[in-house]
Design a protein around this motif. Structure first.
Motif, PDB file in Angstrom:
ATOM      1  N   ASP A   1      79.492 116.984 -71.956  1.00 47.17           N
ATOM      2  CA  ASP A   1      78.827 117.786 -72.937  1.00 47.17           C
ATOM      3  C   ASP A   1      77.431 118.020 -73.118  1.00 47.17           C
ATOM      4  N   GLU A   2      77.082 118.820 -72.640  1.00 48.24           N
ATOM      5  CA  GLU A   2      75.510 119.015 -72.626  1.00 48.24           C
ATOM      6  C   GLU A   2      74.817 118.998 -73.902  1.00 48.24           C
ATOM      7  N   GLN A   3      75.615 119.371 -74.952  1.00 40.16           N
ATOM      8  CA  GLN A   3      74.815 119.824 -76.276  1.00 40.16           C
ATOM      9  C   GLN A   3      75.444 118.310 -76.910  1.00 40.16           C
ATOM     10  N   TYR A   4      75.890 117.293 -76.624  1.00 39.81           N
ATOM     11  CA  TYR A   4      76.226 115.942 -77.490  1.00 39.81           C
ATOM     12  C   TYR A   4      74.976 115.253 -77.583  1.00 39.81           C
ATOM     13  N   LEU A   5      74.582 115.747 -78.999  1.00 40.82           N
ATOM     14  CA  LEU A   5      73.209 115.184 -79.395  1.00 40.82           C
ATOM     15  C   LEU A   5      73.339 113.529 -79.508  1.00 40.82           C
ATOM     16  N   LYS A   6      74.316 112.875 -79.970  1.00 43.27           N
ATOM     17  CA  LYS A   6      74.587 111.564 -79.890  1.00 43.27           C
ATOM     18  C   LYS A   6      74.290 110.737 -78.633  1.00 43.27           C
ATOM     19  N   ALA A   7      74.943 111.397 -77.842  1.00 43.65           N
ATOM     20  CA  ALA A   7      74.872 110.675 -76.415  1.00 43.65           C
ATOM     21  C   ALA A   7      73.408 110.732 -76.068  1.00 43.65           C
ATOM     22  N   TYR A   8      72.684 111.636 -76.147  1.00 37.84           N
ATOM     23  CA  TYR A   8      71.019 111.594 -75.794  1.00 37.84           C
ATOM     24  C   TYR A   8      70.266 110.511 -76.644  1.00 37.84           C
ATOM     25  N   GLN A   9      70.866 110.509 -77.912  1.00 37.82           N
ATOM     26  CA  GLN A   9      70.286 109.421 -78.784  1.00 37.82           C
ATOM     27  C   GLN A   9      70.546 108.066 -78.242  1.00 37.82           C
ATOM     28  N   ARG A  10      71.827 107.992 -77.991  1.00 39.19           N
ATOM     29  CA  ARG A  10      72.335 106.582 -77.455  1.00 39.19           C
ATOM     30  C   ARG A  10      71.548 106.258 -76.413  1.00 39.19           C
ATOM     31  N   ARG A  11      71.627 107.070 -75.413  1.00 41.93           N
ATOM     32  CA  ARG A  11      71.031 106.830 -74.028  1.00 41.93           C
ATOM     33  C   ARG A  11      69.587 106.405 -74.226  1.00 41.93           C
ATOM     34  N   ALA A  12      68.841 107.079 -75.117  1.00 45.23           N
ATOM     35  CA  ALA A  12      67.290 106.754 -75.462  1.00 45.23           C
ATOM     36  C   ALA A  12      67.242 105.489 -75.869  1.00 45.23           C
ATOM     37  N   LYS A  13      68.224 104.808 -76.603  1.00 42.24           N
ATOM     38  CA  LYS A  13      68.223 103.698 -77.023  1.00 42.24           C
ATOM     39  C   LYS A  13      68.259 102.372 -76.069  1.00 42.24           C
ATOM     40  N   CYS A  14      69.211 102.969 -75.223  1.00 43.66           N
ATOM     41  CA  CYS A  14      69.797 101.932 -74.108  1.00 43.66           C
ATOM     42  C   CYS A  14      68.293 101.762 -73.350  1.00 43.66           C
ATOM     43  N   TYR A  15      67.769 103.130 -73.070  1.00 43.91           N
ATOM     44  CA  TYR A  15      66.696 102.999 -72.080  1.00 43.91           C
ATOM     45  C   TYR A  15      65.486 102.137 -72.471  1.00 43.91           C
ATOM     46  N   GLN A  16      65.315 102.340 -73.885  1.00 44.68           N
ATOM     47  CA  GLN A  16      64.367 101.508 -74.486  1.00 44.68           C
ATOM     48  C   GLN A  16      64.592 100.155 -74.371  1.00 44.68           C
ATOM     49  N   GLU A  17      65.734  99.571 -74.650  1.00 47.28           N
ATOM     50  CA  GLU A  17      66.085  98.209 -74.602  1.00 47.28           C
ATOM     51  C   GLU A  17      66.189  97.511 -73.163  1.00 47.28           C
ATOM     52  N   SER A  18      66.135  98.611 -72.210  1.00 50.16           N
ATOM     53  CA  SER A  18      66.153  98.191 -70.834  1.00 50.16           C
ATOM     54  C   SER A  18      64.620  98.336 -70.299  1.00 50.16           C
ATOM     55  N   GLY A  19      63.585  98.824 -71.073  1.00 48.64           N
ATOM     56  CA  GLY A  19      62.391  99.091 -70.589  1.00 48.64           C
ATOM     57  C   GLY A  19      62.259 100.229 -69.763  1.00 48.64           C
ATOM     58  N   GLN A  20      63.017 101.125 -69.942  1.00 45.99           N
ATOM     59  CA  GLN A  20      62.805 102.541 -69.028  1.00 45.99           C
ATOM     60  C   GLN A  20      62.298 103.563 -70.080  1.00 45.99           C
ATOM     61  N   HIS A  21      61.189 103.392 -70.533  1.00 47.52           N
ATOM     62  CA  HIS A  21      60.474 104.095 -71.737  1.00 47.52           C
ATOM     63  C   HIS A  21      60.305 105.527 -71.307  1.00 47.52           C
ATOM     64  N   GLU A  22      59.923 105.811 -69.925  1.00 47.91           N
ATOM     65  CA  GLU A  22      59.583 107.260 -69.924  1.00 47.91           C
ATOM     66  C   GLU A  22      61.045 108.119 -69.891  1.00 47.91           C
ATOM     67  N   GLU A  23      61.907 107.394 -69.538  1.00 48.25           N
ATOM     68  CA  GLU A  23      63.373 108.129 -69.547  1.00 48.25           C
ATOM     69  C   GLU A  23      63.728 108.240 -71.185  1.00 48.25           C
ATOM     70  N   ALA A  24      63.275 107.310 -71.778  1.00 50.24           N
ATOM     71  CA  ALA A  24      63.780 107.347 -73.339  1.00 50.24           C
ATOM     72  C   ALA A  24      63.137 108.552 -73.957  1.00 50.24           C
ATOM     73  N   VAL A  25      61.928 108.604 -73.691  1.00 51.09           N
ATOM     74  CA  VAL A  25      60.868 109.650 -74.207  1.00 51.09           C
ATOM     75  C   VAL A  25      61.524 111.141 -73.880  1.00 51.09           C
ATOM     76  N   ARG A  26      62.004 111.350 -72.570  1.00 52.38           N
ATOM     77  CA  ARG A  26      62.356 112.538 -72.072  1.00 52.38           C
ATOM     78  C   ARG A  26      63.699 112.918 -73.078  1.00 52.38           C
ATOM     79  N   ASP A  27      64.438 112.029 -73.327  1.00 56.73           N
ATOM     80  CA  ASP A  27      65.753 111.946 -74.273  1.00 56.73           C
ATOM     81  C   ASP A  27      65.654 112.515 -75.417  1.00 56.73           C
ATOM     82  N   LEU A  28      64.440 111.647 -75.832  1.00 59.63           N
ATOM     83  CA  LEU A  28      64.099 111.648 -77.549  1.00 59.63           C
ATOM     84  C   LEU A  28      63.422 113.017 -77.501  1.00 59.63           C
ATOM     85  N   GLU A  29      62.798 113.694 -76.511  1.00 60.76           N
ATOM     86  CA  GLU A  29      62.132 115.045 -76.749  1.00 60.76           C
ATOM     87  C   GLU A  29      63.458 116.064 -76.639  1.00 60.76           C
TER      88      GLU A  29
END
Length: 493
Positions: free
Chosen positions: A324-352
């Motif tokens: 589901d490419e329009q699943y907002l919560k999945a992007y938010q959750r993935r961004a948080k996981c990226y941040q917790e694992s130190g992948q901040h560039e990927e997190a910013v892309r998801d948050l954008e």
């Protein structure tokens, strides 16, 4: 106008024709001629009326029924065409065109096997009849398409299945079964509107078509509207209590809802491992229910993040977004996981991406924070350079600097290779830079909060040798010589 077009029908007993039924053959023949002229002008409705008048004046003539069958065929009234073809055969059991047209009608109505039977009957009387041979070939192709379409559907190759059902409908445009099958495939391809158009057209003709109603229920089920879908499936079962597809989907819907709720309850109780296992079980129930499974993947990602399984959580978020490419919560959750694992560039892309989908204040603040964390991540980690943690005291910072500065001072590596000397100078400079920031409470506070140190005068005039000399100038077991290299000094032990 007795053109050779195959029509479908079943063998029936020859209709008994009595001479008394031939009311006026001459008048009938005249109506036939007028019907032929209308047919040539493609005025099929008028031609059918004229052939009907011919039949009224001579109901025992097979050709009149055959001609009217042909006009009905072109008017796409295949059932009426089939009935007339059957009448023609009852009048004359050796009437080849009757069998041909009956075969064509059966094919148009979606019964290729019966079509082949009647077309073969025509060949008994005319072995080389090209129309019969051509239509048999076409009917055999439809049989093959049906088999292939069903096989493709069963293995999940819905796009290919759709191609073959379209091929079937090309030869059998009025086949209700083929239309329902196509509508079902369109559901599996997530083309819900197209599927509904087909089903609605079928239900306008027959409101009790259980299969068409079932497919409409599928469109709701696969759009995560299980309650509404279940009501429709129950309607199908009232029409046809043995409708197995509806029974199966109702059962799957119940299992999905139950398993998902069990997982949610386990999560609320802090039983994360159990919740993870329950969501995993739920994902096996119906692999094609993409929207529901997307939510299950996202839920499992949450419990995996709670269990410290960040890589697995990110993988589940990826799968949720794929479904589901329009699943907002999945992007938010993935961004948080990226941040917790130190992948901040990927997190910013998801948050954008999240902000593109929903520019709420909360999401904009999350993006701002994500960019701040990315900026921090891109800076040098001064704590790591000195080998201390972020709660280090002033004395611990001094001890760490003293140890690292002596370890990397260029004079200590003067006998090394050019590469070793260059590496030592870089490390020595970084150690001095880290100490200059962390030993200053104001700079350290700004550094810890992610603010720009450049706003406080920058690091452009930074001199690691000066910091080193200042640090050790208070005496102690070290003395220095400033001649030669700016880093030269002599160790006293």
């Amino acid at each position: 106008m007795d053109e050779g077009l195959p029509v479908t029908t079943t063998p029936v007993e020859a209709m008994e024709c009595d001479s008394s039924s031939m009311l006026d053959p001459e008048v009938a023949e005249q109506f036939k001629k007028e019907g032929n002229e209308a047919y040539k002008l493609k005025e099929y409705d008028r031609a059918a009326e004229l052939y009907s008048k011919a039949i009224e004046h001579n109901p025992g003539h097979a050709v009149y029924y055959s001609n009217r069958a042909l006009t009905y065929y072109y008017l796409e009234s295949y059932s009426a065409a089939l009935e007339d073809s059957q009448r023609a055969i009852r009048i004359d059991e050796k009437f080849v065109k009757g069998y041909l047209r009956a075969g064509c009608c059966y094919l148009a109505l979606g019964n290729p096997q019966q079509a082949i039977s009647f077309l073969n009957k025509a060949l008994e009387f005319e072995k080389r009849n090209s129309d019969a041979l051509s239509k048999i070939q076409q009917a055999n192709y439809v049989v093959k398409c049906i088999e292939t379409a069903d096989a493709c559907f069963n293995k999940g190759d819905f796009r290919t299945a759709l191609h073959y059902w379209n091929q079937c409908l090309g030869s059998s445009p009025s086949c209700v079964r083929y239309k329902v099958k196509k509508a079902e495939v369109l559901v599996m391809l997530e083309k819900y509107s197209e599927s509904n158009v087909i089903c609605n057209e079928l239900l306008m003709t027959d409101r009790t078509n259980a299969d068409a109603i079932y497919v409409k229920g599928l469109t709701l089920y696969y759009q995560d509207m299980s309650d509404r879908a279940t009501k429709i499936f129950r309607q199908v079962l009232r029409l046809n209590p043995d409708h197995k597809p509806s029974q199966i989907v109702i059962r799957k819907s119940k299992q999905l809802a139950s398993k998902k709720e069990e997982g949610n309850s386990a999560f609320k109780l802090g039983q994360y491992q159990q919740a993870c296992e329950l969501y995993t079980e739920a994902l096996t129930i119906d692999p094609y229910n993409k929207l529901t499974n997307s939510k299950l993947h996202c839920n499992r990602a949450l419990v995996e993040s709670k269990l410290g399984m960040l890589e697995e959580a990110i993988t589940d978020c990826n799968q949720a977004i794929k479904l589901d490419e329009q699943y907002l919560k999945a992007y938010q959750r993935r961004a948080k996981c990226y941040q917790e694992s130190g992948q901040h560039e990927e997190a910013v892309r998801d948050l954008e991406r999240v902000c593109q989908m929903d520019r709420s204040r909360e999401n904009r603040e999350a993006l701002h924070e994500g960019k701040r964390l990315l900026k921090i991540a891109k800076r040098k980690d001064y704590y790591k350079i000195l080998g201390i943690n972020k709660s280090a005291t002033e004395d611990e910072i001094k001890k760490a600097y003293k140890k690292k500065a002596l370890q990397f001072h260029p004079d200590r590596h003067s006998a090394g290779t050019d590469e070793e000397k260059s590496e030592a100078e870089v490390n020595f400079k970084e150690v001095g830079e880290a100490y200059s920031v962390l030993s200053d409470s104001r700079k350290r506070s700004r550094y810890d909060s992610g603010q720009d140190l450049e706003e406080m005068g920058g690091m452009g005039n930074f001199d690691p040798n000066e910091i080193f000399q200042t640090f050790f100038s208070g005496g102690g077991p070290f003395s220095f010589s400033t001649g030669g290299s700016p880093f030269s000094f002599g160790f006293q032990f």
